[in-house]
Design an enzyme around this catalytic site. Structure first.
Site: not given
Length: 131
Positions: A25, A58, A73
């Site tokens: 994210s 996102y 991530g």
């Protein structure tokens, strides 16, 4: 017919940190989300000005007023703290609304504070600075 148009852009934000071992994210200061009309879990494109990387992830909310722009991530491999990024989101706009569509453009300073808000891009330079 619908067209895909720029909806939101955060321009020249500074990556504050990267967290590789976190669900993927991009954490964005909630004040910036409001200014750019972005919401949690919305798909965004991130373009790294320093190295040319471009990727999709996102939004997750970062604390309001923190100035945080974090890449998490696998996105953490695409940038380093201190890199300048452009964060953009797009929307499907009905053909009839295209002429009046105005994206939210948020321009940042070096400390991830809002320097300028606009709803339409400026005209590009007519001559190249390389000439």
């Amino acid at each position: 017919m619908f067209r895909t148009l720029l909806k939101s852009k955060i321009h020249r934000a500074v990556v504050t940190h990267c967290e590789l071992h976190y669900e993927g994210s991009c954490g964005i200061d909630e004040d910036l989300l409001d200014a750019a009309n972005l919401c949690e879990n919305e798909q965004i494109h991130v373009w790294n000005i320093n190295n040319g990387e471009r990727f999709v992830t996102y939004v997750i909310k970062a604390p309001r007023g923190s100035g945080i722009i974090s890449l998490n991530g696998s996105a953490a491999r695409r940038a380093s703290a201190g890199d300048l990024v452009i964060i953009a989101a797009f929307a499907q706009v009905h053909e009839e609304q295209v002429p009046t569509h105005q994206p939210k453009l948020v321009f940042m300073d070096e400390a991830n504070r809002i320097k300028e808000l606009r709803s339409e891009p400026q005209n590009p330079p007519q001559t190249s600075p390389l000439r």
